[in-house]
Enzyme design. Structure first.
Site, PDB file in Angstrom:
ATOM      1  N   HIS A 230     -22.074  26.401   3.614  1.00 57.22           N
ATOM      2  CA  HIS A 230     -21.700  24.991   3.732  1.00 57.22           C
ATOM      3  C   HIS A 230     -22.922  24.097   3.509  1.00 57.22           C
ATOM      4  CE1 HIS A 230     -19.295  21.657   5.675  1.00 57.22           C
ATOM      5  NE2 HIS A 230     -20.534  21.191   5.806  1.00 57.22           N
ATOM      6  N   GLU A 231     -24.025  24.426   4.172  1.00 59.62           N
ATOM      7  CA  GLU A 231     -25.239  23.596   4.047  1.00 59.62           C
ATOM      8  C   GLU A 231     -25.860  23.735   2.659  1.00 59.62           C
ATOM      9  OE1 GLU A 231     -25.442  21.388   6.217  1.00 59.62           O
ATOM     10  OE2 GLU A 231     -24.174  22.360   7.689  1.00 59.62           O
TER      11      GLU A 231
ATOM     12  N   HIS B 148     -24.221  21.467   0.302  1.00 58.29           N
ATOM     13  CA  HIS B 148     -24.721  20.088   0.418  1.00 58.29           C
ATOM     14  C   HIS B 148     -25.944  19.874  -0.485  1.00 58.29           C
ATOM     15  CE1 HIS B 148     -22.408  17.833   3.321  1.00 58.29           C
ATOM     16  NE2 HIS B 148     -22.411  18.849   4.168  1.00 58.29           N
TER      17      HIS B 148
ATOM     18  N   GLN C 141     -27.644  14.869   4.167  1.00 52.13           N
ATOM     19  CA  GLN C 141     -26.775  14.254   5.169  1.00 52.13           C
ATOM     20  C   GLN C 141     -27.500  13.224   6.024  1.00 52.13           C
ATOM     21  OE1 GLN C 141     -25.089  18.258   6.523  1.00 52.13           O
ATOM     22  NE2 GLN C 141     -23.428  16.807   6.950  1.00 52.13           N
TER      23      GLN C 141
ATOM     24  N   CYS D 133     -17.253  18.820   9.003  1.00 58.46           N
ATOM     25  CA  CYS D 133     -18.560  18.402   8.476  1.00 58.46           C
ATOM     26  C   CYS D 133     -18.962  17.112   9.173  1.00 58.46           C
ATOM     27  CB  CYS D 133     -18.462  18.196   6.968  1.00 58.46           C
ATOM     28  SG  CYS D 133     -20.013  17.666   6.202  1.00 58.46           S
ATOM     29  N   LEU D 134     -20.214  17.037   9.576  1.00 59.95           N
ATOM     30  CA  LEU D 134     -20.704  15.845  10.268  1.00 59.95           C
ATOM     31  C   LEU D 134     -20.626  14.594   9.398  1.00 59.95           C
ATOM     32  CD1 LEU D 134     -23.786  17.416  12.075  1.00 59.95           C
ATOM     33  CD2 LEU D 134     -21.557  16.844  13.069  1.00 59.95           C
TER      34      LEU D 134
ATOM     35  N   GLY E 142     -24.959  22.808  11.856  1.00 64.49           N
ATOM     36  CA  GLY E 142     -25.777  22.745  10.658  1.00 64.49           C
ATOM     37  C   GLY E 142     -25.887  21.311  10.179  1.00 64.49           C
TER      38      GLY E 142
END
Length: 170
Positions: free
Chosen positions: A130-131, A134, A48, A88-89, A43
């Site tokens: 999670h997304e 963000h 991000q 997380c990226l 994701g």
């Protein structure tokens, strides 16, 4: 297009709703899917990549781009609770236990402007939450268990120091 890392301010901003789906939105979404796949993520939210709009991409099954983009998403219903490791990226190398809702009914628009309503469970439900966090300026470290947060504290300090160092004028 690059992934923004913690503690970049854009990660804490509430993203603005997308009011138009045009060629630019489609192109950026396509690049986000490519980037997410290239770095082996499941994701990626627009903030991000430094784009503060309510859009994210998720891919846990290798669908085509149109099926992976979610615009102006929301959660309509929630059921159950589960705890699992997340990463997380925007937080390279950091993992931690996070409690999430197990099953969710969600609503969003796809790149064709069609409304989507679906029920998600397990990994897809976790990724969606999670997304969506963000897009609201909430990070997975905010939801980590106290033990996980403590275990990651040194890595978080290193990310903060690296971010400051990269922004010091020479």
């Amino acid at each position: 297009m690059n992934i923004v890392t913690y503690p970049a301010p854009v990660l804490r901003q509430k993203a603005k709703p997308l009011t138009e789906i045009n060629a630019d939105v489609y192109k950026k979404a396509e690049k986000m899917v490519e980037l997410m796949r290239r770095v082996h993520g499941i994701g990626l939210a627009a903030p991000q990549v430094g784009w503060s709009v309510r859009l994210f991409v998720i891919d846990v099954v290798g669908n085509n781009v149109d099926d992976n983009v979610f615009i102006n998403p929301s959660i309509m219903e929630e059921a159950g609770e589960t705890s699992n490791e997340e990463g997380c990226l925007s937080f390279p190398g950091i993992m931690g236990k996070v409690i999430r809702t197990h099953k969710i009914k969600v609503c969003a628009y796809n790149l064709n402007g069609q409304k989507i309503e679906v029920v998600l469970e397990d990994l897809l439900a976790r990724a969606w939450q999670h997304e969506l966090d963000h897009l609201n300026g909430c990070l997975f470290i905010d939801r980590m268990s106290p033990a996980s947060r403590l275990a990651a504290s040194q890595q978080l300090k290193e990310l903060e120091q690296s971010y400051k160092k990269d922004r010091v004028p020479v």
